[in-house]
Motif scaffolding. Structure first.
Motif, PDB file in Angstrom:
ATOM      1  N   LEU A  37       0.547  -1.117   0.143  1.00 56.58           N
ATOM      2  CA  LEU A  37      -0.042   0.153   0.022  1.00 56.58           C
ATOM      3  C   LEU A  37       0.887   1.189  -0.120  1.00 56.58           C
ATOM      4  O   LEU A  37       0.473   2.240  -0.171  1.00 56.58           O
ATOM      5  CB  LEU A  37      -0.959   0.124   1.282  1.00 56.58           C
ATOM      6  N   HIS A  38       2.281   1.055   0.337  1.00 57.79           N
ATOM      7  CA  HIS A  38       3.161   2.364   0.299  1.00 57.79           C
ATOM      8  C   HIS A  38       4.379   1.460  -0.367  1.00 57.79           C
ATOM      9  O   HIS A  38       4.875   0.539  -0.074  1.00 57.79           O
ATOM     10  CB  HIS A  38       3.316   2.875   1.668  1.00 57.79           C
ATOM     11  N   PRO A  39       5.027   2.380  -0.958  1.00 57.16           N
ATOM     12  CA  PRO A  39       6.677   1.967  -1.302  1.00 57.16           C
ATOM     13  C   PRO A  39       7.280   1.804   0.039  1.00 57.16           C
ATOM     14  O   PRO A  39       7.210   2.345   1.108  1.00 57.16           O
ATOM     15  CB  PRO A  39       7.219   3.182  -2.200  1.00 57.16           C
ATOM     16  N   GLY A  40       8.246   0.713  -0.111  1.00 55.39           N
ATOM     17  CA  GLY A  40       8.896   0.100   0.960  1.00 55.39           C
ATOM     18  C   GLY A  40       9.648   1.262   1.550  1.00 55.39           C
ATOM     19  O   GLY A  40      10.081   1.268   2.790  1.00 55.39           O
ATOM     20  N   VAL A 182      -2.538  -8.130  13.100  1.00 55.30           N
ATOM     21  CA  VAL A 182      -1.344  -8.050  12.571  1.00 55.30           C
ATOM     22  C   VAL A 182      -1.433  -7.780  10.995  1.00 55.30           C
ATOM     23  O   VAL A 182      -1.081  -6.961  10.229  1.00 55.30           O
ATOM     24  CB  VAL A 182      -0.449  -9.608  12.637  1.00 55.30           C
ATOM     25  N   ASP A 183      -2.582  -8.382  10.562  1.00 57.12           N
ATOM     26  CA  ASP A 183      -2.836  -8.434   9.216  1.00 57.12           C
ATOM     27  C   ASP A 183      -3.394  -6.988   8.728  1.00 57.12           C
ATOM     28  O   ASP A 183      -3.134  -6.480   7.623  1.00 57.12           O
ATOM     29  CB  ASP A 183      -4.235  -9.284   8.571  1.00 57.12           C
ATOM     30  N   ASP A 184      -4.015  -6.397   9.663  1.00 59.34           N
ATOM     31  CA  ASP A 184      -4.520  -5.110   9.510  1.00 59.34           C
ATOM     32  C   ASP A 184      -3.594  -3.871   9.362  1.00 59.34           C
ATOM     33  O   ASP A 184      -3.714  -2.772   8.829  1.00 59.34           O
ATOM     34  CB  ASP A 184      -5.635  -4.702  10.699  1.00 59.34           C
ATOM     35  N   HIS A 185      -2.233  -4.294  10.123  1.00 60.83           N
ATOM     36  CA  HIS A 185      -1.335  -3.170   9.927  1.00 60.83           C
ATOM     37  C   HIS A 185      -0.196  -3.889   8.924  1.00 60.83           C
ATOM     38  O   HIS A 185       0.921  -3.265   8.899  1.00 60.83           O
ATOM     39  CB  HIS A 185      -0.708  -3.163  11.311  1.00 60.83           C
ATOM     40  N   CYS A 186      -0.414  -5.128   8.041  1.00 66.49           N
ATOM     41  CA  CYS A 186       0.822  -5.362   7.490  1.00 66.49           C
ATOM     42  C   CYS A 186       1.141  -4.489   6.316  1.00 66.49           C
ATOM     43  O   CYS A 186       2.021  -4.589   5.499  1.00 66.49           O
ATOM     44  CB  CYS A 186       0.490  -6.630   6.841  1.00 66.49           C
ATOM     45  N   GLY A 187       0.198  -3.607   5.637  1.00 71.27           N
ATOM     46  CA  GLY A 187       0.570  -2.839   4.577  1.00 71.27           C
ATOM     47  C   GLY A 187       0.364  -3.290   3.340  1.00 71.27           C
ATOM     48  O   GLY A 187       1.085  -2.954   2.427  1.00 71.27           O
ATOM     49  N   LEU A 188      -0.261  -4.651   3.254  1.00 72.02           N
ATOM     50  CA  LEU A 188      -0.091  -5.421   1.935  1.00 72.02           C
ATOM     51  C   LEU A 188      -1.835  -5.582   1.716  1.00 72.02           C
ATOM     52  O   LEU A 188      -2.418  -5.905   2.511  1.00 72.02           O
ATOM     53  CB  LEU A 188       0.481  -6.635   2.343  1.00 72.02           C
ATOM     54  N   MET A 189      -1.747  -5.654   0.239  1.00 71.07           N
ATOM     55  CA  MET A 189      -3.225  -6.316  -0.023  1.00 71.07           C
ATOM     56  C   MET A 189      -3.013  -7.532  -1.239  1.00 71.07           C
ATOM     57  O   MET A 189      -2.670  -7.708  -2.296  1.00 71.07           O
ATOM     58  CB  MET A 189      -3.837  -5.130  -0.846  1.00 71.07           C
ATOM     59  N   LEU A 190      -2.742  -8.646  -0.291  1.00 73.11           N
ATOM     60  CA  LEU A 190      -2.360  -9.986  -1.040  1.00 73.11           C
ATOM     61  C   LEU A 190      -3.463 -10.537  -1.636  1.00 73.11           C
ATOM     62  O   LEU A 190      -4.710 -10.648  -1.044  1.00 73.11           O
ATOM     63  CB  LEU A 190      -1.861 -10.968   0.157  1.00 73.11           C
ATOM     64  N   ASP A 207      -5.347   1.520   6.945  1.00 73.85           N
ATOM     65  CA  ASP A 207      -4.301   2.426   6.458  1.00 73.85           C
ATOM     66  C   ASP A 207      -4.732   3.883   6.217  1.00 73.85           C
ATOM     67  O   ASP A 207      -4.166   4.695   6.567  1.00 73.85           O
ATOM     68  CB  ASP A 207      -3.787   1.856   4.991  1.00 73.85           C
ATOM     69  N   ILE A 208      -6.045   3.825   5.994  1.00 73.67           N
ATOM     70  CA  ILE A 208      -6.735   5.029   5.850  1.00 73.67           C
ATOM     71  C   ILE A 208      -6.560   5.946   7.091  1.00 73.67           C
ATOM     72  O   ILE A 208      -6.323   7.072   7.258  1.00 73.67           O
ATOM     73  CB  ILE A 208      -8.051   4.947   5.399  1.00 73.67           C
ATOM     74  N   HIS A 209      -6.950   5.139   8.244  1.00 69.17           N
ATOM     75  CA  HIS A 209      -6.784   5.642   9.446  1.00 69.17           C
ATOM     76  C   HIS A 209      -5.581   6.430   9.912  1.00 69.17           C
ATOM     77  O   HIS A 209      -5.362   7.343  10.655  1.00 69.17           O
ATOM     78  CB  HIS A 209      -7.450   4.777  10.505  1.00 69.17           C
ATOM     79  N   HIS A 210      -4.387   5.673   9.606  1.00 69.10           N
ATOM     80  CA  HIS A 210      -3.229   6.246   9.835  1.00 69.10           C
ATOM     81  C   HIS A 210      -2.631   7.103   8.864  1.00 69.10           C
ATOM     82  O   HIS A 210      -1.717   7.851   9.361  1.00 69.10           O
ATOM     83  CB  HIS A 210      -2.048   4.835   9.508  1.00 69.10           C
ATOM     84  N   GLN A 211      -3.278   7.756   7.957  1.00 62.01           N
ATOM     85  CA  GLN A 211      -2.992   8.909   7.202  1.00 62.01           C
ATOM     86  C   GLN A 211      -3.525  10.211   8.029  1.00 62.01           C
ATOM     87  O   GLN A 211      -4.452  10.147   8.799  1.00 62.01           O
ATOM     88  CB  GLN A 211      -3.462   8.822   5.804  1.00 62.01           C
TER      89      GLN A 211
END
Length: 260
Positions: A37-40, A182-190, A207-211
């Motif tokens: 969801l974000h570049p590394g 953990v899945d909610d914070h992983c930053g991945l959409m697998l 992720d929306i909430h963290h912005q």
């Protein structure tokens, strides 16, 4: 007889082990830029705390929570053997899981929202977690110890007690809740992620909430989005492909909520 020491230890140790194993798997998958969801590079450039500090903070919190949880299990133990005779039918287990999920979600939504709305609590306690502008797996439980006790320990105790589940059943529930967090914070959409199939509350939603634009929305965690929808704090979003690879969760106008 009361809860056996083995159940107490398993109920606290297993979710901790699950946390680090599952986080490790996700951190390895983080090299797959096409699902991020974000570049590394954003993890180091945008986050306000080092990964080393996050690891230390999580270990401290888990140590405190484990000690408190063992104490709560010991205090809640009884001598009538009721827990050993409790029905373990599939229907009963499902009812207990769903009840525990609703209780945990309800507790965490209102506590989480209040910690955002109360300037003192946000500045001195909850802002610690929001130093992770770009969430990653093992930062899921990076919180102030006070927030950990209020949100996870007390919320977990309430869900355990009100659902009526046995200590053995709680091992599976809290391991499941840990994996979901953990899945909610992983930053991945697998692709094929079962959590994203069964739950609208997922890594993009959180992720929306963290912005910065989303800190007043999407408080629900870790399972459902019902309280956000009921109380008007739901922020709809669209998941779009980035030109350089990966995804981006972009907020949509609030008028679209009823159509989401």
């Amino acid at each position: 007889m009361g809860f056996s020491i083995s159940d107490e230890l398993l109920g606290t140790i297993v979710p901790i082990v699950v946390y680090w194993v599952y986080s490790g798997i996700y951190m390895c998958l983080g090299s797959l830029e096409s699902y991020r969801l974000h570049p590394g590079s954003d993890e180091d450039e945008k986050n306000l705390v080092s990964k080393q500090t996050v690891v230390k903070g999580v270990l401290l919190q888990q140590t405190v929570q484990a000690l408190v949880a063992i104490l709560l299990f010991a205090v809640a133990g009884s001598d009538d053997g009721a827990s050993a005779q409790q029905s373990t039918s599939f229907i009963v287990l499902i009812r207990q899981f769903v009840t525990a999920m609703v209780v945990l979600d309800t507790w965490q939504y209102f506590l989480h929202r209040y910690m955002h709305e109360n300037k003192f609590l946000y500045r001195h306690i909850h802002s610690l977690h929001h130093r992770l502008v770009v969430p990653y797996a093992f930062g899921a439980l990076y919180n102030h110890p006070v927030e950990g006790l209020l949100g996870d320990t007390i919320g977990g105790a309430l869900s355990f007690l009100l659902s009526g589940m046995s200590p053995r059943t709680s091992i599976f529930f809290f391991s499941f809740a840990t994996i979901k967090t953990v899945d909610d914070h992983c930053g991945l959409m697998l692709p094929g992620n079962p959590f994203h199939f069964f739950f609208r509350n997922n890594s993009a939603y959180h992720d929306i909430h963290h912005q910065l634009y989303g800190t007043k929305y999407n408080f629900s965690q870790p399972f459902f989005v019902m309280w956000d929808r009921i109380l008007g704090t739901y922020m709809p979003y669209s998941l779009e492909k980035r030109a350089e690879g990966g995804f981006e969760a972009r907020p949509r106008p609030r008028k679209d909520v009823k159509d989401d």
